[in-house]
Structures are given as C-alpha cells and as structure tokens.
Design a protein around this motif. Structure first.
Motif, PDB file in Angstrom:
ATOM      1  N   PHE A   8       0.835  -1.203   0.000  1.00 28.75           N
ATOM      2  CA  PHE A   8       0.000   0.000   0.000  1.00 28.75           C
ATOM      3  C   PHE A   8       0.873   1.258   0.000  1.00 28.75           C
ATOM      4  CE2 PHE A   8      -2.335   3.291   2.319  1.00 28.75           C
ATOM      5  CZ  PHE A   8      -3.499   3.343   1.596  1.00 28.75           C
ATOM      6  N   LYS A   9       1.841   1.258   0.904  1.00 31.41           N
ATOM      7  CA  LYS A   9       2.729   2.412   1.031  1.00 31.41           C
ATOM      8  C   LYS A   9       3.495   2.657  -0.265  1.00 31.41           C
ATOM      9  CE  LYS A   9       6.724   3.113   3.264  1.00 31.41           C
ATOM     10  NZ  LYS A   9       7.736   2.561   4.176  1.00 31.41           N
ATOM     11  N   SER A  71     -14.498   7.815  -9.553  1.00 31.29           N
ATOM     12  CA  SER A  71     -13.133   7.882  -9.030  1.00 31.29           C
ATOM     13  C   SER A  71     -12.933   6.900  -7.875  1.00 31.29           C
ATOM     14  CB  SER A  71     -12.748   9.306  -8.635  1.00 31.29           C
ATOM     15  OG  SER A  71     -13.409   9.679  -7.471  1.00 31.29           O
ATOM     16  N   ILE A  72     -14.032   6.470  -7.253  1.00 32.97           N
ATOM     17  CA  ILE A  72     -13.871   5.437  -6.222  1.00 32.97           C
ATOM     18  C   ILE A  72     -13.898   4.046  -6.835  1.00 32.97           C
ATOM     19  CG2 ILE A  72     -14.803   4.461  -4.096  1.00 32.97           C
ATOM     20  CD1 ILE A  72     -16.134   7.169  -3.593  1.00 32.97           C
ATOM     21  N   VAL A  73     -14.926   3.782  -7.630  1.00 35.24           N
ATOM     22  CA  VAL A  73     -15.135   2.408  -8.106  1.00 35.24           C
ATOM     23  C   VAL A  73     -14.212   2.078  -9.286  1.00 35.24           C
ATOM     24  CG1 VAL A  73     -16.817   0.777  -9.046  1.00 35.24           C
ATOM     25  CG2 VAL A  73     -17.522   2.446  -7.338  1.00 35.24           C
ATOM     26  N   LEU A  74     -14.146   2.974 -10.253  1.00 32.83           N
ATOM     27  CA  LEU A  74     -13.448   2.630 -11.476  1.00 32.83           C
ATOM     28  C   LEU A  74     -11.964   2.986 -11.485  1.00 32.83           C
ATOM     29  CD1 LEU A  74     -16.009   3.486 -14.303  1.00 32.83           C
ATOM     30  CD2 LEU A  74     -15.894   1.487 -12.846  1.00 32.83           C
ATOM     31  N   SER A  75     -11.494   3.715 -10.483  1.00 41.22           N
ATOM     32  CA  SER A  75     -10.061   4.006 -10.489  1.00 41.22           C
ATOM     33  C   SER A  75      -9.345   2.763 -10.019  1.00 41.22           C
ATOM     34  CB  SER A  75      -9.738   5.179  -9.574  1.00 41.22           C
ATOM     35  OG  SER A  75      -9.808   4.784  -8.236  1.00 41.22           O
ATOM     36  N   SER A  76      -8.329   2.375 -10.778  1.00 41.55           N
ATOM     37  CA  SER A  76      -7.766   1.058 -10.520  1.00 41.55           C
ATOM     38  C   SER A  76      -6.371   0.929 -11.100  1.00 41.55           C
ATOM     39  CB  SER A  76      -8.684   0.015 -11.147  1.00 41.55           C
ATOM     40  OG  SER A  76      -8.032  -1.203 -11.249  1.00 41.55           O
ATOM     41  N   PHE A 105      -5.366  -5.913  -5.188  1.00 45.95           N
ATOM     42  CA  PHE A 105      -6.470  -5.223  -4.508  1.00 45.95           C
ATOM     43  C   PHE A 105      -5.907  -4.111  -3.630  1.00 45.95           C
ATOM     44  CE2 PHE A 105     -10.017  -4.710  -1.528  1.00 45.95           C
ATOM     45  CZ  PHE A 105     -11.016  -4.504  -2.461  1.00 45.95           C
ATOM     46  N   THR A 106      -4.795  -4.420  -2.980  1.00 47.72           N
ATOM     47  CA  THR A 106      -4.150  -3.398  -2.152  1.00 47.72           C
ATOM     48  C   THR A 106      -3.716  -2.211  -2.999  1.00 47.72           C
ATOM     49  OG1 THR A 106      -3.276  -5.216  -0.846  1.00 47.72           O
ATOM     50  CG2 THR A 106      -2.380  -3.040  -0.411  1.00 47.72           C
ATOM     51  N   VAL A 109      -6.725  -0.203  -3.848  1.00 53.26           N
ATOM     52  CA  VAL A 109      -7.209   0.598  -2.722  1.00 53.26           C
ATOM     53  C   VAL A 109      -6.339   1.836  -2.558  1.00 53.26           C
ATOM     54  CG1 VAL A 109      -7.522   0.643  -0.221  1.00 53.26           C
ATOM     55  CG2 VAL A 109      -8.295  -1.320  -1.528  1.00 53.26           C
ATOM     56  N   ALA A 110      -5.021   1.666  -2.706  1.00 47.69           N
ATOM     57  CA  ALA A 110      -4.124   2.823  -2.598  1.00 47.69           C
ATOM     58  C   ALA A 110      -4.487   3.872  -3.634  1.00 47.69           C
ATOM     59  CB  ALA A 110      -2.677   2.385  -2.767  1.00 47.69           C
ATOM     60  N   SER A 111      -4.723   3.389  -4.856  1.00 48.86           N
ATOM     61  CA  SER A 111      -5.068   4.314  -5.918  1.00 48.86           C
ATOM     62  C   SER A 111      -6.403   5.002  -5.634  1.00 48.86           C
ATOM     63  CB  SER A 111      -5.088   3.545  -7.236  1.00 48.86           C
ATOM     64  OG  SER A 111      -5.899   4.174  -8.165  1.00 48.86           O
TER      65      SER A 111
END
Lengths: 267, 330
Positions: A8-9, A71-76, A105-106, A109-111
């Motif tokens: 994540f970091k 920007s929450i769901v589709l940013s990946s 997935f991590t 989530v960071a993105s």
C-alpha cells in the motif's frame, strides 16, 4: 510491518513518482465535471419540470455523483494486470510468497484512496465556485445501504476487471481489445456511467438489474438519491452479493487455468 | 550431503499456435489456429546436492530456461517427477517460495520509478524477514556487490550493470537456500560480468546455497562452476565435472609456434591441421595423443623461437558437444 501494508505504502509513493501525470489526470477530471455540469445545466435551464423523473437538482446530483463514484469504483491499478501477463512480468509475483489478488487489490485501494482524497478537494472547490444544487441524503439506513453497495461495487469491479485481464493468458496480443470492449463500452453503458439507466424503458432497466454492471455505479447512486425503496435496496444488495460470489468463483477457476497456460515468456 | 533438487524423467511439451506469413494466412489463423506440439524437455533426469554450484549450458532454445521455470514452479511439467527441498514446486507453497529465488538477466523485479531500497523494503515485508536479519543481509550484499551509493537512486537512472547487481541484492535478501540464475551476465560488459561472477562464487561459498546457473557465456561456466549439465534440443547430453567434459570432447590440442627464421610452412601439414599462418606465428591443431612427439619433432626440424601448447578454445569444444551429442555420465 505487514506485507500488504508495505505494498500500500509503495503504491502511494510510486503514484507520486508520477506527480505531473497525476495532476494532469485530476485536472482532466475537473474539466470533465465542468463540461458535464454546464451541459445539463443548460438542458434544464428555463424549465423546472422533471424529465424522466429527473429535475435539475437530481440530474446534477446524478452527474456529480457518477463522477465521484467513478473515481472510487473505477479508479484502478489492476488494469495493468493484462500487461503484466503478456510481458511475462507476472513471473515476479508467482515466485514470491505473495497473494496476487490481495496484492493488486491493495494497489487498487491505494489508488482509490489517493483519487478519493483529491476528488473531495476538487468537489469542495467546485461547490464553492459554481454552487450547484446538490441533493444531500440524510436518512441513516439509506446511507448505510449506500456504503454497503459502494463496497460491493468496488469488489465487483475488481473481479470483472481481473476476469477481463485474464484473457491475456490465452491471447496475449489481444488483451487491450478485450479490455477496451468491456470497460469502455459495455461497462460504461450498463453501469449508468454515460446516462441514467432509468431513462430507458422500465422493462429494459429491470433486465439490466440482473447484470453485475448495474451495481457498479447506477445502483449505489440510486440508493444515495433515495430512488429505491428499502425492499429494493436489500434486493439489490442481495443480487450484487450473489454476483460477487459467482464472479469470485469464476475468477479463481479461470486464474488457475491461466497460470497453467502461462509460460512465463516475454522480453 | 542432502539431495536438494531431484528431477526424474522430466518431459515438458508446449502447444504453440503457428502463424504463416501473409495477410490471409493471418486471418485464417484467427479462425482456425494451427496448433503445433513442441517438445521442450525430453526425458531429463538429474539431481543436485546441497551447496553445489551447477552450470547449465546449451544453445538457445535447448530448454535451459524451461527447466529453471519448472524448478521455480512457473511451468507445469507434462510428466515426470520434480522435487526441490522436498516440495513440488508447482504447488507454490509459500514455505517453498520463501526458500528459493529466481534471477533472470532479462527481467527485473525492481520498481522502475523508485529507488531500489523501496523494492528491498517490499521484499522484506513479502518474505517476512526479521529486522535484524534484513539489516545484516542488506549490509553484506551491498558491500559485496559494491552498490552502496546506488540504493537511493531511482532505478530508471541506473546502468544495466548497476541494475543487475541491485537485482541480485533484491533476490538474495531473504537468504534463499536454492538459487536459480538465468543468464545473469547477459548484456553486461566484461567488467560487469566479472563482478557478478566473482560474487556468485563467493556467495556460494559463504552461504552454502545450492545454485543452478544457465549461461551461454563460456567464461561464466569456466570461472564459476565445477559441474556442468549440458542439454541440447531438450535432451541431456552431458552431466559431470567440467574437466571431464573438456577431456572427452577436446580431442585435439593447439600448438602455437613462433619461428625465428623462415621455413617451409607446407611441411607442418604432416603433423596436423594448419589453422593459421601469420609469420612468424604458425598455429596447428594436433591430436591429443601425439602432441608430445609432434612438438619434439617440430623443435628439431624447424627454427623455433618459442612453442606453446594450449587446450582447444572452449567454444569449439562446446560446439562439438552440441553437434556430436554422446551421452556420458560421470
């Protein structure tokens, strides 16, 4: 330190390694919001009656909402998985004691955290600049339902994206085409990213509501806007959970077959 | 000595889509792809003991990399037994993966945009290396590979040689017991190659790790390993000590003569094949058994300033191994 926290970091640091890229991408987002806002604003100006059940306030909330949800769901970051497979970079992960899904997935989530942080800032800024009429949901149960359906949407998108990316195992040179078809056309259309789905005939909408895409953007937003009853909300959450299980099952099967097909070639 | 790697009757077959050249053939291949079976490994068997450093050689496409990929669990073997450290690599047991490392000269694991030290930190987390061990490994590797000043430079700005050394650090931080190296010196200059080679020998001695090294750089093999396994077209051609490979395939020796005066060059032909004439130097290739007699005669019959007897160049020997292909166990 836990391994996925380290991932994540590192993801956050590497996003910042492309500072300029990121700023431009956010800038694009702001422009997009402005364009869409002024378009719908002028469509509804001068008349205050509802069109397809949307008045000015609700359509503007829908448009804003879609942009935030997007920007929450589709940013990946997991869009890179296809490239990892066809370039043979996947090798680096397969030989390490690391869960590949959990890793990506991590990174996703960071993105998302980064994008969400910025989009909140932007929206606050835009809100004060153009003062759009925004519908604020105040019903507690609805907000809870919204958060649940949003979390499901995040996982659903991850699964769909990974499944589409798995095509690379069999057709390494065609992965981008599959991705384009699914993500840009099918997914955007069926998830309500292009226009509110309920402007279509209701029989069509109820058909769509049995597809997973429906639950990516449209459904969470409908919940937020208070356009679905509690019963429909629970039904929707149930169907999307069912999809989540089905897709998870498919992905783990497909992935296993794919890794067996994978010949770790490239470069 | 514990047996670390065991391969028995290993076969690997690939199914590949073939494409004929041309536009219409391209369209046809979309609808009816022609499948072809390719036998990459044909009944390979060998084993490696703990702490051994084995050189794995063969021409391009011989199956070296395929074998390493099977050993590290990336490829599924078509048939045969593969066991490393008591594990079946394909199962990708995390206990197994924590004890191995695969270094590929043509592939990088370092994050391109970040300094190498960030990837090291990530690997520390992934392999769950305790803090103290991590620091010790890092210090040791950094000083052995002389990369102290490079840790905080974004990887994209490094030269290939620097990057390769950092790749090695990243792959060894968790102190793997088994190490697979696939062409680790590819594309490096002579100095860079030497550094990596010296490091590998040294690391093998210090850590006692079992290592398999593939290369088609003969200097890698000559300077690093004692035992070689030669494969060609998926078959095991030779497995044994390096000097035995040379003895059984190098049937000739090279005699270099420096003449002090002009002489009839033609007369050299009675002793062996004249390879090169560049007055005052004459090079002839002589059968191994008669080399002593021949040189004595040459010293007697020609005005010789200096004479040198050498082994055949390694490349020539290897070429013969690949061509001739007699199987020999040692």
């Amino acid at each position: 330190m836990h391994k996925y926290f380290q991932v994540f970091k590192l993801s956050l640091i590497s996003e910042f390694a492309y500072r300029f890229n990121f700023i431009l991408w956010r800038f694009r987002n702001v422009i997009q919001i402005l364009v869409v806002f002024f378009f719908w604003n002028s469509v509804f100006s001068g008349q205050n009656e509802a069109v397809f059940g949307y008045n000015r306030e609700k359509i503007l909330t829908y448009v804003f909402g879609i942009l935030v949800l997007r920007s929450i769901v589709l940013s990946s970051r997991a869009v890179d998985v296809a490239g990892e497979i066809s370039s043979g970079n996947l090798t680096n992960f397969l030989i390490k004691p690391l869960g590949y899904f959990r890793y990506w997935f991590t990174r996703d989530v960071a993105s998302k955290v980064l994008n969400l942080g910025f989009s909140v800032l932007e929206i606050a800024l835009l809100y004060f600049l153009i003062k759009p009429p925004i519908y604020v949901q105040s019903d507690f149960l609805t907000i809870v339902g919204f958060l649940i359906s949003l979390s499901i949407a995040v996982v659903l998108f991850f699964l769909v994206l990974f499944l589409v990316n798995s095509v690379s195992f069999w057709m390494p040179e065609n992965a981008w085409a599959a991705q384009f078809l699914f993500i840009v056309i099918i997914l955007e259309f069926f998830s309500g990213g292009i226009f509110p789905l309920d402007v279509l005939p209701s029989s069509l909408v109820s058909l769509f509501s049995y597809l997973p895409f429906y639950y990516l953007l449209f459904f969470p937003l409908q919940v937020y806007l208070g356009k679905v009853s509690y019963i429909l909300m629970f039904k929707g959450i149930f169907i999307s959970l069912l999809w989540l299980l089905i897709l998870w099952f498919c992905l783990s099967k497909v992935w296993k077959m794919g890794v067996r097909e994978y010949s770790a070639e490239g470069r | 000595m514990e047996r670390v790697i065991l391969i028995d009757k290993l076969v690997k077959e690939f199914v590949v889509n073939t494409k004929e050249p041309g536009f219409f053939a391209g369209i046809r291949s979309v609808f009816r792809p022609k499948k072809k079976r390719v036998l990459a490994l044909d009944n390979i068997s060998f084993s490696v003991d703990e702490g051994e450093l084995v050189g794995f050689i063969g021409p391009n496409g011989a199956g070296k990399t395929t074998t390493l990929k099977i050993l590290s669990g990336l490829l599924y073997p078509t048939s045969g037994l593969v066991q490393v450290l008591g594990f079946d690599p394909w199962e990708k047991n995390h206990k197994y993966l924590k004890n191995i490392s695969l270094v590929m000269g043509q592939k990088n694991q370092l994050w391109w945009d970040l300094p190498a030290v960030e990837t090291f930190e990530l690997n520390r987390a992934i392999y769950e290396i305790p803090n103290r061990d991590y620091k010790r490994s890092l210090d040791e590797l950094v000083s052995l590979l002389e990369v102290g000043g490079l840790l905080n430079v974004p990887v994209r700005r490094l030269s290939l040689g620097q990057r390769m050394r950092l790749e090695l650090v990243a792959s060894l931080l968790h102190r793997p017991r088994v190490l697979f190296l696939d062409e680790p010196t590819i594309g490096l200059d002579v100095l860079g190659q030497t550094k990596i080679r010296e490091f590998l020998v040294d690391y093998n001695r210090r850590s006692g790790a079992t290592m398999i090294l593939t290369s088609h750089n003969m200097d890698d093999i000559l300077n690093v390993v004692k035992r070689v396994i030669v494969i060609n077209k998926g078959r095991l051609v030779f497995d044994g000590p390096f000097h035995l490979l040379v003895e059984s395939f190098a049937r000739k020796k090279v005699v270099k003569i420096y003449l002090s005066d002009s002489a009839d060059i033609k007369k050299f032909e009675q002793y062996g094949k004249v390879v090169k004439v560049d007055f005052p130097e004459v090079v002839i290739s002589v059968p191994r058994e008669t080399v002593a007699l021949t040189s004595a005669e040459i010293l007697q019959n020609f005005p010789v300033a200096d004479i040198n007897i050498e082994e055949e160049p390694l490349e020539e020997v290897i070429k013969k191994v690949f061509k001739g292909g007699k199987v020999k166990d040692a």
